[in-house]
Design a protein around this motif. Structure first.
Motif, short mmCIF file in Angstrom:
data_model
loop_
_atom_site.label_atom_id
_atom_site.label_comp_id
_atom_site.label_asym_id
_atom_site.label_seq_id
_atom_site.Cartn_x
_atom_site.Cartn_y
_atom_site.Cartn_z
N SER A 1 -39.28 -15.51 -37.02
CA SER A 1 -38.10 -14.75 -37.39
C SER A 1 -38.49 -13.32 -37.73
O SER A 1 -39.66 -13.04 -38.06
CB SER A 1 -37.36 -15.39 -38.57
OG SER A 1 -38.18 -15.41 -39.72
N HIS B 1 -31.49 -17.04 -32.02
CA HIS B 1 -30.46 -17.28 -33.04
C HIS B 1 -30.33 -16.09 -33.96
O HIS B 1 -31.32 -15.41 -34.26
CB HIS B 1 -30.85 -18.52 -33.86
CG HIS B 1 -29.89 -18.87 -34.95
ND1 HIS B 1 -30.23 -18.81 -36.28
CD2 HIS B 1 -28.60 -19.27 -34.91
CE1 HIS B 1 -29.19 -19.18 -37.02
NE2 HIS B 1 -28.19 -19.46 -36.19
N GLU C 1 -30.10 -15.01 -37.50
CA GLU C 1 -30.42 -15.58 -38.81
C GLU C 1 -29.54 -15.02 -39.93
O GLU C 1 -29.37 -15.66 -40.96
CB GLU C 1 -31.89 -15.30 -39.13
CG GLU C 1 -32.88 -15.99 -38.19
CD GLU C 1 -32.90 -17.48 -38.40
OE1 GLU C 1 -33.51 -17.95 -39.37
OE2 GLU C 1 -32.27 -18.19 -37.58
N GLY C 2 -29.03 -13.85 -39.75
CA GLY C 2 -28.18 -13.27 -40.79
C GLY C 2 -27.67 -11.93 -40.37
O GLY C 2 -28.23 -11.32 -39.45
N PHE D 1 -24.79 -13.99 -42.89
CA PHE D 1 -24.35 -15.39 -42.79
C PHE D 1 -23.19 -15.56 -41.82
O PHE D 1 -23.09 -16.59 -41.15
CB PHE D 1 -23.95 -15.94 -44.15
CG PHE D 1 -22.67 -15.35 -44.70
CD1 PHE D 1 -22.68 -14.17 -45.43
CD2 PHE D 1 -21.46 -15.99 -44.47
CE1 PHE D 1 -21.51 -13.63 -45.92
CE2 PHE D 1 -20.27 -15.46 -44.97
CZ PHE D 1 -20.29 -14.28 -45.69
N TRP E 1 -22.73 -14.39 -38.99
CA TRP E 1 -23.16 -14.44 -37.60
C TRP E 1 -24.06 -15.63 -37.31
O TRP E 1 -24.50 -15.81 -36.17
CB TRP E 1 -23.92 -13.17 -37.22
CG TRP E 1 -23.04 -11.95 -37.13
CD1 TRP E 1 -21.71 -11.91 -36.84
CD2 TRP E 1 -23.44 -10.59 -37.30
NE1 TRP E 1 -21.26 -10.61 -36.84
CE2 TRP E 1 -22.30 -9.78 -37.11
CE3 TRP E 1 -24.66 -9.97 -37.61
CZ2 TRP E 1 -22.34 -8.39 -37.22
CZ3 TRP E 1 -24.70 -8.59 -37.70
CH2 TRP E 1 -23.55 -7.82 -37.52
N ARG E 2 -24.35 -16.46 -38.31
CA ARG E 2 -25.34 -17.51 -38.13
C ARG E 2 -24.91 -18.61 -37.18
O ARG E 2 -25.73 -19.41 -36.75
CB ARG E 2 -25.70 -18.12 -39.49
CG ARG E 2 -26.59 -17.24 -40.35
CD ARG E 2 -26.94 -17.91 -41.66
NE ARG E 2 -27.61 -19.18 -41.46
CZ ARG E 2 -28.91 -19.33 -41.25
NH1 ARG E 2 -29.69 -18.27 -41.20
NH2 ARG E 2 -29.44 -20.53 -41.09
N LYS E 3 -23.64 -18.67 -36.81
CA LYS E 3 -23.19 -19.73 -35.91
C LYS E 3 -23.55 -19.46 -34.44
O LYS E 3 -23.39 -20.32 -33.60
CB LYS E 3 -21.68 -19.91 -36.02
CG LYS E 3 -20.88 -18.69 -35.58
CD LYS E 3 -19.39 -18.97 -35.74
CE LYS E 3 -18.57 -17.76 -35.35
NZ LYS E 3 -17.11 -18.02 -35.52
N TRP F 1 -25.79 -18.88 -31.13
CA TRP F 1 -27.04 -19.26 -30.49
C TRP F 1 -27.02 -18.82 -29.04
O TRP F 1 -25.96 -18.72 -28.42
CB TRP F 1 -27.22 -20.79 -30.51
CG TRP F 1 -27.45 -21.38 -31.84
CD1 TRP F 1 -26.51 -21.72 -32.77
CD2 TRP F 1 -28.72 -21.71 -32.42
NE1 TRP F 1 -27.11 -22.25 -33.88
CE2 TRP F 1 -28.47 -22.26 -33.69
CE3 TRP F 1 -30.04 -21.62 -31.98
CZ2 TRP F 1 -29.49 -22.69 -34.53
CZ3 TRP F 1 -31.05 -22.05 -32.81
CH2 TRP F 1 -30.78 -22.58 -34.08
#
Length: 117
Positions: A50, A96, A98-99, A101, A103-105, A107
């Motif tokens: 990350s 992905h 990561e943040g 939050f 935007w975390r959905k 992929w």
């Protein structure tokens, strides 16, 4: 519309190298933390590396010293440079957000990396 598009996967021999790219659109990329995950057949998806918005990097122990994550904010792209590849690196690799939050959905669709002789 948020999109993450991975590229760069393929078939490589043990000891070889590949560079994965993930082009991101629809967000303010420069403020996003990004991650690369992988999922091998029959295994859970795991975080490989990350990078934060200020380029602080983190790696799974299994790839430290072999993989490098980087980002180019001008191109809205995150990279994963993979060297000294091993059979056990074979997996589908996913990008992905990561943040933050909200935007975390999101992929990417995944790109296959196969290490085989």
């Amino acid at each position: 519309q948020v999109q993450l598009v991975e590229s760069g996967g393929g078939l490589v021999q043990p000891g070889g190298s590949l560079r994965l790219s993930c082009a991101v659109s629809g967000i303010s990329f420069s403020v996003a933390a990004m991650g690369w995950y992988r999922q091998a057949p029959g295994k859970q998806r795991e975080l490989v590396a990350s990078i934060t918005s200020v380029a602080i990097r983190n790696y799974a122990d299994s790839v430290k010293g072999r993989f490098t994550i980087s980002r180019d904010n001008a191109k809205n792209t995150v990279y994963l440079e993979m060297n000294s590849l091993k059979f056990e690196d074979t997996a589908v690799y996913y990008c992905h957000i990561e943040g933050p939050f909200y935007w975390r959905k999101y992929w990417g669709q995944g790109t296959q990396v196969t290490v085989s002789s």
